[in-house]
Scaffold this motif. Structure first.
Motif, PDB file in Angstrom:
ATOM      1  N   ASP A 134     -10.149 -25.327   2.451  1.00 14.35           N
ATOM      2  CA  ASP A 134      -9.404 -24.068   2.370  1.00 14.35           C
ATOM      3  C   ASP A 134      -9.947 -23.187   1.251  1.00 14.35           C
ATOM      4  OD1 ASP A 134      -7.742 -24.682   4.471  1.00 14.35           O
ATOM      5  OD2 ASP A 134      -6.127 -25.483   3.237  1.00 14.35           O
ATOM      6  N   PHE A 137     -12.975 -21.452   2.522  1.00 12.00           N
ATOM      7  CA  PHE A 137     -12.641 -20.359   3.450  1.00 12.00           C
ATOM      8  C   PHE A 137     -12.090 -19.151   2.703  1.00 12.00           C
ATOM      9  CE2 PHE A 137     -12.997 -23.362   7.004  1.00 12.00           C
ATOM     10  CZ  PHE A 137     -13.568 -22.540   7.970  1.00 12.00           C
ATOM     11  N   GLU A 138     -11.326 -19.400   1.654  1.00 12.61           N
ATOM     12  CA  GLU A 138     -10.803 -18.288   0.853  1.00 12.61           C
ATOM     13  C   GLU A 138     -11.927 -17.513   0.170  1.00 12.61           C
ATOM     14  OE1 GLU A 138      -7.979 -19.811  -1.903  1.00 12.61           O
ATOM     15  OE2 GLU A 138      -6.554 -20.469  -0.372  1.00 12.61           O
ATOM     16  N   LYS A 142     -15.700 -16.316   7.039  1.00 12.00           N
ATOM     17  CA  LYS A 142     -16.307 -16.922   8.225  1.00 12.00           C
ATOM     18  C   LYS A 142     -17.672 -17.522   7.956  1.00 12.00           C
ATOM     19  CE  LYS A 142     -13.757 -14.114  11.559  1.00 12.00           C
ATOM     20  NZ  LYS A 142     -13.821 -13.159  12.688  1.00 12.00           N
ATOM     21  N   THR A 166      -8.019 -21.316  11.308  1.00 10.92           N
ATOM     22  CA  THR A 166      -8.186 -19.910  10.939  1.00 10.92           C
ATOM     23  C   THR A 166      -8.199 -19.041  12.196  1.00 10.92           C
ATOM     24  OG1 THR A 166     -10.621 -19.904  11.069  1.00 10.92           O
ATOM     25  CG2 THR A 166      -9.619 -20.667   9.004  1.00 10.92           C
ATOM     26  N   SER A 167      -8.416 -17.736  12.004  1.00  7.83           N
ATOM     27  CA  SER A 167      -8.492 -16.815  13.136  1.00  7.83           C
ATOM     28  C   SER A 167      -9.890 -16.780  13.752  1.00  7.83           C
ATOM     29  CB  SER A 167      -8.114 -15.398  12.672  1.00  7.83           C
ATOM     30  OG  SER A 167      -8.992 -14.958  11.649  1.00  7.83           O
TER      31      SER A 167
END
Length: 233
Positions: A134, A137-138, A142, A166-167
């Motif tokens: 995480d 990703f933060e 992407k 995630t999206s």
């Protein structure tokens, strides 16, 4: 759209339930899976090689399924199977098999996370490991998938699960995984195909030690990051 996603969730849960029931109520399935988990947990490449070879013409299929099973349920470094594939099938054929099976495992982990959500992922992994990714990703968004695939000490499976939460869409994830995973697969396959006996054991030990050291470094970074945020608040 929600209805379609709901049907996918029901279907996936149904498949998982079938496997769970088979594990607990079909002795052959239980014994086979317990043996596989024990085999992979032993960190013994030679034992994995012997197991794969024992299936003769079905060896490639068994190796493919082992990699997928490792991706979903076993917190075991995938390079053990990659080393074994290189020894059994030759380094470049083993590299192709390892790369394609790892891609299939990554895709499955991604969809499990995307369909079932974070609670299900936490049951298959653990909160601390997920928090490590995480943080990536933060920070990198992407680009995290490609960056993590190029770092051999970052858990392949956790990245796949985290990406699914995630999206991020599937194809960008899949392409980044394919590109990022290729160099490590080629290197591990070449090493696994060239080295034998004590030399391979030594390299395997070094890789495991490196992975553990990197994990400790990431845990420290996460702790420092959280501590910094708490001070700012």
């Amino acid at each position: 759209m929600k209805s379609f996603k709901g049907r996918k969730k029901i279907l996936l849960l149904g498949i998982i339930l079938i496997f769970i029931l088979a594990y607990f109520f079909v002795p052959t399935v239980n014994e086979t899976l317990n043996h596989i988990f024990s085999l992979l947990s032993s960190m013994d490449v030679d034992s994995v090689i012997t197991y794969i070879r024992s299936f003769g013409p079905w060896a490639a299929l068994i190796s493919f399924l082992l990699m997928i099973l490792q991706s979903i349920a076993a917190p075991i470094p995938a390079f053990l199977i990659t080393f074994a594939n290189a020894s059994v099938f030759g380094w470049w054929q083993g590299a192709i098999l390892s790369w394609t099976s790892a891609m299939a495992g990554a895709a499955l982990c991604f969809f499990i996370a995307k369909i079932l959500g974070r609670d299900a992922v936490l049951k298959l992994t653990n909160k601390l490991a997920l928090e490590q990714i995480d943080v990536f990703f933060e920070r990198y968004g992407k680009n995290t998938v490609l960056i993590c695939r190029l770092l051999p000490f970052v858990s392949f499976d956790i990245v796949s699960y985290a990406a699914g939460l995630t999206s991020m869409n599937f194809w960008p994830f899949f392409i980044a995984t394919g590109i990022g995973q290729l160099p490590a697969t080629i290197i591990y396959s070449y090493v696994g195909g060239m080295l034998t006996g004590g030399a391979r054991l030594f390299v395997t030990g070094l890789l495991i030690l490196f992975a553990l050291s990197a994990a400790a470094f990431l845990l420290k970074a996460i702790y420092n990051n959280k501590h910094s945020k708490e001070e700012k608040q």
